[in-house]
Design a protein around this motif. Structure first.
Motif, short mmCIF file in Angstrom:
data_model
loop_
_atom_site.label_atom_id
_atom_site.label_comp_id
_atom_site.label_asym_id
_atom_site.label_seq_id
_atom_site.Cartn_x
_atom_site.Cartn_y
_atom_site.Cartn_z
N ASP A 8 0.78 -1.12 0.18
CA ASP A 8 0.11 0.12 0.12
C ASP A 8 0.78 1.11 0.16
O ASP A 8 1.83 1.19 0.92
N GLY A 9 0.38 2.15 -1.02
CA GLY A 9 1.36 3.30 -1.13
C GLY A 9 0.32 4.56 -0.93
O GLY A 9 -0.73 4.42 -1.05
N ASN A 10 0.98 5.76 -1.08
CA ASN A 10 0.33 7.11 -1.11
C ASN A 10 1.01 7.82 -2.05
O ASN A 10 1.28 9.06 -1.85
N GLY A 11 1.22 7.35 -3.29
CA GLY A 11 2.03 8.19 -4.44
C GLY A 11 3.36 8.23 -4.45
O GLY A 11 4.24 8.88 -5.04
N GLN A 12 4.30 7.37 -3.56
CA GLN A 12 5.64 7.30 -3.51
C GLN A 12 6.21 6.80 -4.92
O GLN A 12 5.38 6.19 -5.56
N VAL A 13 7.31 7.37 -5.10
CA VAL A 13 8.08 6.74 -6.54
C VAL A 13 9.41 6.53 -5.96
O VAL A 13 10.12 6.97 -5.11
#
Length: 415
Positions: free
Chosen positions: A408-413
């Motif tokens: 699960d992420g939140n826009g990390q690259v």
């Protein structure tokens, strides 16, 4: 239906099964157990037709045979599987990385499990119940000796699935032909893992032929070592139970190893076996002391082939050794990494034996007949794995799952 079509339909059904509620899977199993109890005569009639084609003296006859007691045991085992917690969706590990990504390692089904087995119709029910409960579809290929029994079993399985609104193609029985075995072993993209259950010849063939992944269940060449500090009464009970409870199963005793300091106790250890007409293949030391203490017609000289043999019959090898290390070396040379046991009152010797012996199950003062999924509280088993990569020992629900990572992420690259 063409066999390739069978594989395709089972694969498609496996994707739907993965989202079927555990309560529904349990309902199928309860329905199946009810049907086995209510329609036992149908199963026994089919089984009688199979038995009529087999020589009663065959080592496989006992494995093939069903009776009312065994059917009740099968139904009880299925209900026990239904009562167990679901092995799916368990969070095996969870962590949050420095970048904020949340990782979860979650248990999931394999997808489609293929099982090749010999004359054991109870395996049809065991495999289906474990596969269904663990969210796996299954393709089964039984032996020709049990063809009628397996057809009758699969008919009840399909009835139970349909009555509970589950696609019946989550479980299919292939024809009992060599071609069907070959097709399953080469069904890349359709069968996710194949498990052989049977003798060494079948297992070797599957391992050497399969193009799909294999979980190897090994033949059971099983020994019990009676140590210099062993209790004779315990030893008598353990040897008798391990050898004679059911001679045709993989956890049955094949070789009794006795410390040379306890040579005088060999007749006592072996005396219960005479009542079961167990033939003993003894080395020279053991033969000499048994010659006037065991039925002559049941006593033979051991040969090089006596050790390392899975008898699956009322027969057993007997070896005298000088100490625990020689016993361990004997097991290393002739065993199959299945189940081994030591009888001793010395805890240090027992722990040394358990640490040194290379086997899936190593017992202290207990018979190897306990190597069984039901006895281990697993409900049932799909086989006894003797390999070290992946599951080992009795394979129950937990062993019928793999895992995947949920991230699960939140826009990390990634930099």
């Amino acid at each position: 239906m063409d066999m390739r079509d069978i594989f395709q339909s089972v694969k498609a059904a496996s994707r739907k099964l993965a989202i079927v509620a555990d309560a529904t899977r349990n309902a199928v199993l309860e329905t199946l157990a009810d049907k086995i109890e209510a329609k036992g005569d149908v199963l026994l009639d089919a089984n009688s037709r199979d038995l009529a084609r087999m020589d009663r003296k065959s080592a496989l006859y006992d494995r093939l045979q069903l009776n009312k007691g065994r059917l009740m045991d099968i139904a009880r085992s299925i209900r026990e599987v239904a009562s167990l917690s679901s092995p799916l969706g368990r969070i095996l590990m969870e962590r949050t990385l420095a970048n904020g990504l949340v990782l979860r390692k979650v248990s999931v089904p394999f997808g489609v499990i293929g099982v090749v087995y010999e004359a054991r119709p109870n395996v049809t029910f065991d495999v289906f119940s474990l596969c269904l409960k663990s969210g796996n579809a299954c393709v089964l290929k039984g032996g020709s000796d049990a063809e009628e029994s397996n057809k009758a079993a699969m008919s009840l399985i399909h009835e139970a699935l349909k009555e509970n609104g589950v696609d019946a193609t989550v479980a299919e029985m292939l024809p009992s032909t060599h071609e069907a075995t070959s097709m399953m072993l080469n069904a890349v993209g359709f069968v996710d893992v194949c498990i052989p259950r049977g003798g060494r010849k079948l297992i070797d063939f599957v391992r050497e032929t399969a193009q799909v992944p294999v979980i190897e269940t090994g033949a059971g060449v099983v020994s019990t070592y009676f140590d210099s500090k062993g209790d004779v009464e315990k030893g008598r009970r353990i040897v008798e139970n391990a050898k004679t409870r059911r001679v045709s199963v993989c956890n049955a005793l094949d070789c009794l190893i006795v410390d040379s300091n306890r040579l005088a106790d060999v007749p006592s250890l072996c005396s219960p076996l005479a009542g079961h007409n167990v033939r003993i293949y003894a080395d020279d030391k053991a033969f000499a002391i048994l010659e006037n203490n065991y039925p002559t017609e049941l006593l033979c000289h051991a040969t090089v082939d006596s050790y390392g043999t899975e008898f699956m019959d009322y027969a057993m090898a007997l070896k005298i050794v000088d100490g625990v290390d020689e016993a361990i070396e004997h097991i290393a040379e002739y065993g199959s990494c299945h189940s081994e046991s030591i009888v001793t009152e010395d805890k240090d010797t027992a722990r040394y034996f358990q640490q040194r012996v290379d086997a899936a199950c190593v017992y202290w003062n207990a018979p190897t007949s306990f190597t069984d999924g039901g006895q281990f509280g697993l409900g049932a088993e799909i086989g006894i794995s003797t390999q070290k990569l992946g599951p080992r020992g009795p394979m129950g629900l937990e062993e019928m799952t793999t895992y995947k990572w949920l991230v699960d992420g939140n826009g990390q690259v990634r930099p």
